[in-house]
Design a protein around this motif. Sequence first.
Motif, PDB file in Angstrom:
ATOM      1  N   ASP A 175       0.839  -1.202   0.000  1.00 15.86           N
ATOM      2  CA  ASP A 175       0.000   0.000   0.000  1.00 15.86           C
ATOM      3  C   ASP A 175       0.876   1.254   0.000  1.00 15.86           C
ATOM      4  OD1 ASP A 175      -2.326  -1.425  -0.057  1.00 15.86           O
ATOM      5  OD2 ASP A 175      -2.872  -1.065   2.038  1.00 15.86           O
ATOM      6  N   ALA A 176       1.961   1.226   0.795  1.00 17.03           N
ATOM      7  CA  ALA A 176       2.863   2.374   0.852  1.00 17.03           C
ATOM      8  C   ALA A 176       3.567   2.576  -0.484  1.00 17.03           C
ATOM      9  CB  ALA A 176       3.889   2.185   1.965  1.00 17.03           C
ATOM     10  N   LEU A 177       3.984   1.477  -1.125  1.00 22.86           N
ATOM     11  CA  LEU A 177       4.617   1.595  -2.440  1.00 22.86           C
ATOM     12  C   LEU A 177       3.618   2.056  -3.490  1.00 22.86           C
ATOM     13  CD1 LEU A 177       6.887  -1.604  -2.437  1.00 22.86           C
ATOM     14  CD2 LEU A 177       7.577   0.774  -2.074  1.00 22.86           C
ATOM     15  N   GLN A 178       2.367   1.578  -3.392  1.00 19.99           N
ATOM     16  CA  GLN A 178       1.328   1.995  -4.333  1.00 19.99           C
ATOM     17  C   GLN A 178       1.092   3.508  -4.227  1.00 19.99           C
ATOM     18  OE1 GLN A 178      -0.725  -0.194  -6.434  1.00 19.99           O
ATOM     19  NE2 GLN A 178      -1.214   1.799  -7.338  1.00 19.99           N
ATOM     20  N   ALA A 179       1.108   4.023  -3.007  1.00 16.21           N
ATOM     21  CA  ALA A 179       0.888   5.462  -2.811  1.00 16.21           C
ATOM     22  C   ALA A 179       1.981   6.291  -3.475  1.00 16.21           C
ATOM     23  CB  ALA A 179       0.822   5.773  -1.311  1.00 16.21           C
ATOM     24  N   ASN A 180       3.173   5.714  -3.626  1.00 14.77           N
ATOM     25  CA  ASN A 180       4.284   6.411  -4.297  1.00 14.77           C
ATOM     26  C   ASN A 180       4.389   6.038  -5.766  1.00 14.77           C
ATOM     27  OD1 ASN A 180       5.045   7.602  -1.864  1.00 14.77           O
ATOM     28  ND2 ASN A 180       6.460   5.946  -1.322  1.00 14.77           N
ATOM     29  N   GLY A 181       3.417   5.265  -6.276  1.00 15.36           N
ATOM     30  CA  GLY A 181       3.478   4.823  -7.665  1.00 15.36           C
ATOM     31  C   GLY A 181       4.605   3.855  -7.925  1.00 15.36           C
ATOM     32  N   GLN A 182       4.977   3.068  -6.896  1.00 10.79           N
ATOM     33  CA  GLN A 182       6.150   2.200  -6.996  1.00 10.79           C
ATOM     34  C   GLN A 182       5.835   0.746  -6.628  1.00 10.79           C
ATOM     35  OE1 GLN A 182       9.520   3.431  -7.792  1.00 10.79           O
ATOM     36  NE2 GLN A 182       8.203   5.078  -8.532  1.00 10.79           N
ATOM     37  N   ARG A 183       4.594   0.325  -6.786  1.00 10.19           N
ATOM     38  CA  ARG A 183       4.254  -1.058  -6.446  1.00 10.19           C
ATOM     39  C   ARG A 183       4.781  -2.010  -7.516  1.00 10.19           C
ATOM     40  NH1 ARG A 183      -0.984  -3.943  -3.914  1.00 10.19           N
ATOM     41  NH2 ARG A 183      -0.523  -6.054  -4.623  1.00 10.19           N
ATOM     42  N   PRO A 184       5.400  -3.136  -7.103  1.00  6.26           N
ATOM     43  CA  PRO A 184       5.887  -4.091  -8.105  1.00  6.26           C
ATOM     44  C   PRO A 184       4.742  -4.739  -8.865  1.00  6.26           C
ATOM     45  CG  PRO A 184       6.073  -5.016  -5.902  1.00  6.26           C
ATOM     46  CD  PRO A 184       5.700  -3.575  -5.731  1.00  6.26           C
ATOM     47  N   VAL A 185       5.009  -5.050 -10.141  1.00  2.96           N
ATOM     48  CA  VAL A 185       3.988  -5.692 -10.976  1.00  2.96           C
ATOM     49  C   VAL A 185       4.332  -7.149 -11.269  1.00  2.96           C
ATOM     50  CG1 VAL A 185       3.277  -3.516 -12.028  1.00  2.96           C
ATOM     51  CG2 VAL A 185       5.103  -4.872 -13.093  1.00  2.96           C
ATOM     52  N   ARG A 186       5.567  -7.542 -11.009  1.00  2.00           N
ATOM     53  CA  ARG A 186       5.963  -8.937 -11.125  1.00  2.00           C
ATOM     54  C   ARG A 186       7.100  -9.201 -10.154  1.00  2.00           C
ATOM     55  NH1 ARG A 186      10.528 -10.377 -14.064  1.00  2.00           N
ATOM     56  NH2 ARG A 186      11.662  -8.632 -15.003  1.00  2.00           N
ATOM     57  N   ALA A 187       7.334 -10.461  -9.874  1.00  2.00           N
ATOM     58  CA  ALA A 187       8.385 -10.801  -8.909  1.00  2.00           C
ATOM     59  C   ALA A 187       8.926 -12.189  -9.211  1.00  2.00           C
ATOM     60  CB  ALA A 187       7.847 -10.738  -7.486  1.00  2.00           C
ATOM     61  N   VAL A 188      10.161 -12.394  -8.817  1.00  2.00           N
ATOM     62  CA  VAL A 188      10.777 -13.722  -8.837  1.00  2.00           C
ATOM     63  C   VAL A 188      10.899 -14.157  -7.380  1.00  2.00           C
ATOM     64  CG1 VAL A 188      12.836 -15.062  -9.381  1.00  2.00           C
ATOM     65  CG2 VAL A 188      12.030 -13.304 -10.975  1.00  2.00           C
TER      66      VAL A 188
END
Length: 254
Positions: A175-188
């Motif tokens: 949620d905090a990353l989403q608020a900064n426009g920095q949420r990951p969209v994929r991950a390993v």
Amino acid sequence: MEQIFSREGFDDAGSGPLYLQLQRRIADAMTSGRLAPGDSLPAERDMATMTGLSRVTIRKAIQSLVASGQLIQRRGSGTFVAQRVERLEQALSLLTSFTEDMARRGRSVDSLWLSRQIVSPAPEEIMALGLGAGDRIARLERVRRSDGVPLAIERASIPLSALPDPEAVATSLYDALQANGQRPVRAVQRISAANLAPRDAELLAVPAGAAGLRIERIGYLPDGRVVEYTRSLYRGDAYDFAVELKLAPDGGPT
């Protein structure tokens, strides 16, 4: 409590060794609800006085129940009945946070914060996040709990460009990353077995050396930059991870 640890019933030679008789009596009390999760047991010397058994016998019975995860010993506090943990199945095909996983199940979530700070990255964090030696990161360490039961220890490293203030993470990191426009969209994500070290086991309320799952996640932004490097330890008695497998497109072997 006095009935559970009374002297009566320990003189039947056909019931097996005395420590096993005491072990069964305590286990039966937990099963029947006479000993509830979180209840504390008398001190070893008190149990010896109440039962008439030696402290060596008492200790052997208690250690067997601790090793099986039914009892928890906390240094300086005593011995307690362990919380009952419902096993959870977690799909590996979705990129979700712990908070989101628990919310889908209708369960409450909270965190025991161990550390939230801005630091210079360790070599492994520099490598994972693709940073320079002079860069700084937000490093967060906490115990994730659901309905009051500790389930995982999460240690996350985030570039300051994505999370300039680690105190901004209240419940959900995503949620905090989403608020900064920095949420990951994929991950390993990599999963491996682990035996929990004493400190981690104490934080998760399980015996030292208990089985756990070590999960390393590297999360990526849409442009390919790394935004998250998280190392988590999950209780092995609480999680099953599941993944859906499909036949290769041509129907043949891969």
